[in-house]
Design a protein around this motif. Sequence first.
Motif, PDB file in Angstrom:
ATOM      1  N   PHE A   1       0.803  -1.216   0.000  1.00 34.35           N
ATOM      2  CA  PHE A   1       0.000   0.000   0.000  1.00 34.35           C
ATOM      3  C   PHE A   1       0.841   1.273   0.000  1.00 34.35           C
ATOM      4  O   PHE A   1       0.316   2.360   0.211  1.00 34.35           O
ATOM      5  N   LYS A   2       2.144   1.143  -0.247  1.00 37.77           N
ATOM      6  CA  LYS A   2       3.021   2.312  -0.142  1.00 37.77           C
ATOM      7  C   LYS A   2       2.639   3.410  -1.137  1.00 37.77           C
ATOM      8  O   LYS A   2       2.843   4.588  -0.864  1.00 37.77           O
ATOM      9  N   ASP A   3       2.057   3.053  -2.278  1.00 36.19           N
ATOM     10  CA  ASP A   3       1.661   4.052  -3.264  1.00 36.19           C
ATOM     11  C   ASP A   3       0.281   4.636  -2.981  1.00 36.19           C
ATOM     12  O   ASP A   3      -0.143   5.577  -3.645  1.00 36.19           O
ATOM     13  N   HIS A   4      -0.437   4.045  -2.037  1.00 31.59           N
ATOM     14  CA  HIS A   4      -1.780   4.506  -1.677  1.00 31.59           C
ATOM     15  C   HIS A   4      -1.909   4.561  -0.159  1.00 31.59           C
ATOM     16  O   HIS A   4      -2.688   3.818   0.429  1.00 31.59           O
ATOM     17  N   PRO A   5      -1.143   5.445   0.488  1.00 29.86           N
ATOM     18  CA  PRO A   5      -1.190   5.496   1.959  1.00 29.86           C
ATOM     19  C   PRO A   5      -2.544   6.007   2.467  1.00 29.86           C
ATOM     20  O   PRO A   5      -3.217   6.775   1.799  1.00 29.86           O
ATOM     21  N   SER A   6      -2.911   5.522   3.621  1.00 26.72           N
ATOM     22  CA  SER A   6      -4.153   5.957   4.252  1.00 26.72           C
ATOM     23  C   SER A   6      -4.031   5.772   5.751  1.00 26.72           C
ATOM     24  O   SER A   6      -3.576   4.729   6.221  1.00 26.72           O
ATOM     25  N   HIS A   7      -4.434   6.789   6.507  1.00 28.01           N
ATOM     26  CA  HIS A   7      -4.440   6.670   7.961  1.00 28.01           C
ATOM     27  C   HIS A   7      -5.596   5.799   8.429  1.00 28.01           C
ATOM     28  O   HIS A   7      -5.665   5.444   9.607  1.00 28.01           O
ATOM     29  N   ALA A   8      -6.504   5.468   7.527  1.00 27.94           N
ATOM     30  CA  ALA A   8      -7.647   4.631   7.889  1.00 27.94           C
ATOM     31  C   ALA A   8      -7.271   3.159   7.961  1.00 27.94           C
ATOM     32  O   ALA A   8      -7.972   2.372   8.591  1.00 27.94           O
ATOM     33  N   ARG A   9      -6.172   2.786   7.332  1.00 24.87           N
ATOM     34  CA  ARG A   9      -5.754   1.380   7.360  1.00 24.87           C
ATOM     35  C   ARG A   9      -4.983   1.086   8.633  1.00 24.87           C
ATOM     36  O   ARG A   9      -4.112   1.839   9.039  1.00 24.87           O
ATOM     37  N   ARG A  10      -5.291  -0.016   9.238  1.00 25.45           N
ATOM     38  CA  ARG A  10      -4.547  -0.499  10.397  1.00 25.45           C
ATOM     39  C   ARG A  10      -4.066  -1.911  10.060  1.00 25.45           C
ATOM     40  O   ARG A  10      -4.858  -2.772   9.706  1.00 25.45           O
ATOM     41  N   PHE A  11      -2.796  -2.104  10.172  1.00 26.75           N
ATOM     42  CA  PHE A  11      -2.222  -3.420   9.880  1.00 26.75           C
ATOM     43  C   PHE A  11      -1.989  -4.151  11.195  1.00 26.75           C
ATOM     44  O   PHE A  11      -1.535  -3.562  12.172  1.00 26.75           O
ATOM     45  N   TYR A  12      -2.324  -5.408  11.218  1.00 29.33           N
ATOM     46  CA  TYR A  12      -2.074  -6.228  12.398  1.00 29.33           C
ATOM     47  C   TYR A  12      -1.784  -7.647  11.951  1.00 29.33           C
ATOM     48  O   TYR A  12      -2.143  -8.057  10.846  1.00 29.33           O
ATOM     49  N   ALA A  13      -1.127  -8.361  12.797  1.00 29.82           N
ATOM     50  CA  ALA A  13      -0.743  -9.734  12.469  1.00 29.82           C
ATOM     51  C   ALA A  13      -1.691 -10.710  13.142  1.00 29.82           C
ATOM     52  O   ALA A  13      -2.181 -10.458  14.246  1.00 29.82           O
ATOM     53  N   VAL A  14      -1.950 -11.800  12.456  1.00 28.60           N
ATOM     54  CA  VAL A  14      -2.717 -12.894  13.039  1.00 28.60           C
ATOM     55  C   VAL A  14      -1.901 -14.172  12.876  1.00 28.60           C
ATOM     56  O   VAL A  14      -1.185 -14.352  11.897  1.00 28.60           O
ATOM     57  N   ARG A  15      -1.991 -15.008  13.854  1.00 26.65           N
ATOM     58  CA  ARG A  15      -1.268 -16.284  13.808  1.00 26.65           C
ATOM     59  C   ARG A  15      -2.040 -17.249  12.922  1.00 26.65           C
ATOM     60  O   ARG A  15      -3.255 -17.396  13.043  1.00 26.65           O
ATOM     61  N   VAL A  16      -1.332 -17.921  12.034  1.00 25.68           N
ATOM     62  CA  VAL A  16      -1.927 -18.911  11.148  1.00 25.68           C
ATOM     63  C   VAL A  16      -1.219 -20.228  11.415  1.00 25.68           C
ATOM     64  O   VAL A  16      -0.028 -20.372  11.115  1.00 25.68           O
ATOM     65  N   ASP A  17      -1.925 -21.161  12.015  1.00 22.99           N
ATOM     66  CA  ASP A  17      -1.335 -22.463  12.324  1.00 22.99           C
ATOM     67  C   ASP A  17      -1.272 -23.316  11.064  1.00 22.99           C
ATOM     68  O   ASP A  17      -2.189 -23.308  10.247  1.00 22.99           O
ATOM     69  N   HIS A  18      -0.188 -24.048  10.928  1.00 17.29           N
ATOM     70  CA  HIS A  18      -0.035 -24.984   9.815  1.00 17.29           C
ATOM     71  C   HIS A  18      -0.746 -26.269  10.173  1.00 17.29           C
ATOM     72  O   HIS A  18      -0.708 -26.696  11.325  1.00 17.29           O
ATOM     73  N   SER A  19      -1.335 -26.870   9.210  1.00 17.38           N
ATOM     74  CA  SER A  19      -2.003 -28.147   9.488  1.00 17.38           C
ATOM     75  C   SER A  19      -0.949 -29.225   9.693  1.00 17.38           C
ATOM     76  O   SER A  19       0.082 -29.251   9.028  1.00 17.38           O
ATOM     77  N   SER A  20      -1.200 -30.095  10.651  1.00 13.77           N
ATOM     78  CA  SER A  20      -0.234 -31.172  10.905  1.00 13.77           C
ATOM     79  C   SER A  20      -0.520 -32.318   9.960  1.00 13.77           C
ATOM     80  O   SER A  20      -1.655 -32.627   9.625  1.00 13.77           O
ATOM     81  N   LYS A  21       0.551 -32.945   9.510  1.00 14.75           N
ATOM     82  CA  LYS A  21       0.404 -34.063   8.558  1.00 14.75           C
ATOM     83  C   LYS A  21       0.781 -35.356   9.196  1.00 14.75           C
ATOM     84  O   LYS A  21       1.508 -35.511  10.045  1.00 14.75           O
TER      85      LYS A  21
END
Length: 91
Positions: A71-91
């Motif tokens: 989004f560097k070419d389209h900055p916005s103070h309305a966007r909030r970035f956050y991380a979510v944990r994504v578990d890998h499926s066990s095989k």
Amino acid sequence: MTRESEFDPEQHAMLAGLAEYEALLGPHGLPVDETTSSEADPNNPDATYHYEAKVLRDWAQTAIEEREKDFKDHPSHARRFYAVRVDHSSK
């Protein structure tokens, strides 16, 4: 109407103790009296300890920074970035 205190006396004492303790710490979270001691001075031949900097990689922050690049070419103070944990499926 009298407002009830948010904390009881024991909680106030605990908060005061925590504030007092935190006041003794540097920005690195270590006690300033130890980090500024001559015993930690690397130029002191009689030093009894020293400090080394360690580096940690925060993978959640890395993911956020990578996504922000989209989004560097389209900055916005309305966007909030956050991380979510994504578990890998066990095989």
